[in-house]
Design an enzyme around this catalytic site. Structure first.
Site, mmCIF file in Angstrom:
data_model
loop_
_atom_site.group_PDB
_atom_site.id
_atom_site.type_symbol
_atom_site.label_atom_id
_atom_site.label_comp_id
_atom_site.label_asym_id
_atom_site.label_seq_id
_atom_site.Cartn_x
_atom_site.Cartn_y
_atom_site.Cartn_z
ATOM 1 N N GLU A 196 0.836 -1.198 0.000
ATOM 2 C CA GLU A 196 0.000 0.000 0.000
ATOM 3 C C GLU A 196 0.873 1.250 0.000
ATOM 4 O O GLU A 196 2.068 1.179 0.305
ATOM 5 C CB GLU A 196 -0.925 -0.006 1.217
ATOM 6 C CG GLU A 196 -1.890 -1.174 1.206
ATOM 7 C CD GLU A 196 -2.913 -1.128 2.329
ATOM 8 O OE1 GLU A 196 -3.827 -1.949 2.315
ATOM 9 O OE2 GLU A 196 -2.790 -0.254 3.221
ATOM 10 N N PRO A 197 0.297 2.407 -0.327
ATOM 11 C CA PRO A 197 1.097 3.634 -0.373
ATOM 12 C C PRO A 197 1.841 3.920 0.934
ATOM 13 O O PRO A 197 2.970 4.410 0.913
ATOM 14 C CB PRO A 197 0.051 4.718 -0.664
ATOM 15 C CG PRO A 197 -1.041 4.011 -1.399
ATOM 16 C CD PRO A 197 -1.095 2.642 -0.799
ATOM 17 N N THR A 214 2.885 -4.669 -9.797
ATOM 18 C CA THR A 214 3.303 -5.124 -11.123
ATOM 19 C C THR A 214 2.123 -5.786 -11.844
ATOM 20 O O THR A 214 1.373 -6.553 -11.243
ATOM 21 C CB THR A 214 4.467 -6.118 -11.000
ATOM 22 O OG1 THR A 214 5.575 -5.458 -10.395
ATOM 23 C CG2 THR A 214 4.880 -6.645 -12.360
ATOM 24 N N LEU A 255 33.399 -0.811 -18.268
ATOM 25 C CA LEU A 255 32.953 -0.250 -19.541
ATOM 26 C C LEU A 255 33.194 1.255 -19.629
ATOM 27 O O LEU A 255 33.058 1.833 -20.716
ATOM 28 C CB LEU A 255 31.465 -0.533 -19.759
ATOM 29 C CG LEU A 255 31.144 -1.811 -20.534
ATOM 30 C CD1 LEU A 255 31.516 -3.055 -19.737
ATOM 31 C CD2 LEU A 255 29.667 -1.874 -20.923
ATOM 32 N N GLU A 267 9.557 -7.547 -2.779
ATOM 33 C CA GLU A 267 9.490 -8.852 -2.107
ATOM 34 C C GLU A 267 10.375 -8.881 -0.858
ATOM 35 O O GLU A 267 10.951 -9.900 -0.501
ATOM 36 C CB GLU A 267 9.887 -10.001 -3.049
ATOM 37 C CG GLU A 267 9.327 -9.945 -4.445
ATOM 38 C CD GLU A 267 7.810 -9.941 -4.493
ATOM 39 O OE1 GLU A 267 7.175 -10.112 -3.448
ATOM 40 O OE2 GLU A 267 7.263 -9.753 -5.579
#
Length: 386
Positions: free
Chosen positions: A135-136, A166, A340, A365
């Site tokens: 929840e928010p 999601t 890189l 999660e």
């Protein structure tokens, strides 16, 4: 040599597991890798198209049995997650939320009628699900959820909101967790039910190739048979999170492997001071350390997979895997970026995209801190959550 070949890590795998891995890797190479940089840049993903293709290969709810699900082993499912996340964390999230959260909740806690109605279509990718717990104002503390469900005759009325969900913008159904007068309960909520609104969350810097949304529930009326009958209390949604975390243990390795693979290729070809940068001691030290951590994470994932298949996997063991593998995968992505150089921030290479995605994987999660507390409680016998 591929980054996972250092210790011949194919040895503990069965032929069927290697075959599943090859099929998913080929799918990612053909259907995800050529397009995902554009999806990420544009903040979109063809979720419905991918779901149907994933369903045709049996990837949705693949570790579940019956109802059109493949019934694959835990390790085979993990290998599929690894290959999917080597493409992109958002693509693996689509599969994880569908199978390990929404489908698992119905498969484990639903009525036979709910299973028959939803699971075959979800396994085929014809129906997309999401999982409404966060929840928010209540992320790491789901016990304080504000979403409420109250009886109205034989019906239920749901009021509240869920955040960072999601698949929500493209979902056909949501498994919504709400507090009732006596306990937390789960509800199967078709997204076209009056009072349900899904708003896509834009301007994300991470998981951009994933549909993420907010769900608002305004006096949503549901029939009595919308309740998951076998879900009693907060332990039910937390068990679903454990299912999803297992896939993350594997998936994060895929992002790390893709970063390391791209970096090895680059370091061999890129010349500075008259020779390839792969020939410099500091570069080799970085590559060696990253490869070692990748191997260790993989061995941990395989061990957890075998425990799951033996029916011996405990939630705190999954926390160990999630804590270690995501943390190390993010460290690998960041270190690859240094090799890189300026090219590390270019969308022509996957490294920065994976690093940004892993920032979300580190949080969802269960944050690293939550998993540290779960492990700490197991070690000491004392809860530090409150």
């Amino acid at each position: 040599m591929a980054p996972l070949d250092l210790l011949d890590l194919d040895v503990p795998l069965g032929d069927d597991e290697r075959q599943i891995r090859s099929v998913v890797r080929r799918l990612v190479d053909e259907r995800v890798r050529p397009y995902v940089a554009d999806w990420y840049a544009e903040g979109r993903v063809p979720a419905r198209e991918l779901a149907v293709e994933f369903g045709a290969l049996g990837l949705l709810g693949m570790h579940l049995t019956g109802y059109g699900c493949a019934g694959a082993s835990a390790t085979a499912y993990g290998l599929a997650c690894l290959e999917l996340e080597a493409g992109d964390s958002g693509v693996r999230s689509l599969v994880s939320v569908q199978g390990s959260l929404a489908m698992y909740a119905i498969w484990r806690y639903g009525s036979e009628e709910q299973k028959q109605r939803w699971l075959p279509a979800m396994a085929a990718g014809e129906a997309i699900g999401c999982f409404g717990l966060t929840e928010p104002d209540h992320g790491s503390d789901p016990a304080s959820m504000a979403t409420r469900a109250r009886r109205d005759g034989t019906d239920w009325l749901l009021t509240g909101g869920k955040m960072w969900i999601t698949n929500a913008p493209v979902a056909d159904l949501a498994v919504i967790w709400a507090r009732t007068e006596d306990r937390v309960r789960g509800f199967v909520v078709p997204m076209d039910t009056p009072g349900v609104t899904a708003r896509e969350i834009r301007n994300k810097m991470s998981l951009r190739a994933s549909a993420t949304g907010e769900i608002v529930l305004a006096d949503v009326r549901l029939p009595a048979d919308a309740v998951l009958p076998d879900a009693a209390g907060l332990g039910a949604p937390l068990s679903c999170l454990t299912e999803a975390r297992f896939g993350i243990v594997w998936g994060a390795l895929g992002a790390a492997r893709d970063c390391l693979h791209a970096t090895l290729d680059y370091a061999v070809e890129r010349e500075q001071f008259g020779r390839p940068i792969a020939g410099f001691q500091l570069t080799q030290a970085k590559l060696a350390d990253m490869a070692v951590e990748l191997q260790k994470g993989y061995l941990l994932a395989v061990h957890l997979g075998r425990l799951a298949e033996a029916g011996r996997l405990r939630p705190e063991q999954v926390s160990v895997g999630k804590l270690n593998n995501v943390r190390e995968a993010l460290a690998i992505a960041r270190q690859c970026r240094t090799i890189l150089g300026a090219n590390g921030i270019s969308g022509e290479y996957p490294v920065m995209r994976h690093a940004n995605n892993l920032e979300s994987v580190l949080t969802y999660e269960g944050t690293s801190e939550i998993h540290q507390l779960i492990v700490g409680q197991r070690l000491t016998g004392l809860s530090a959550f409150a």
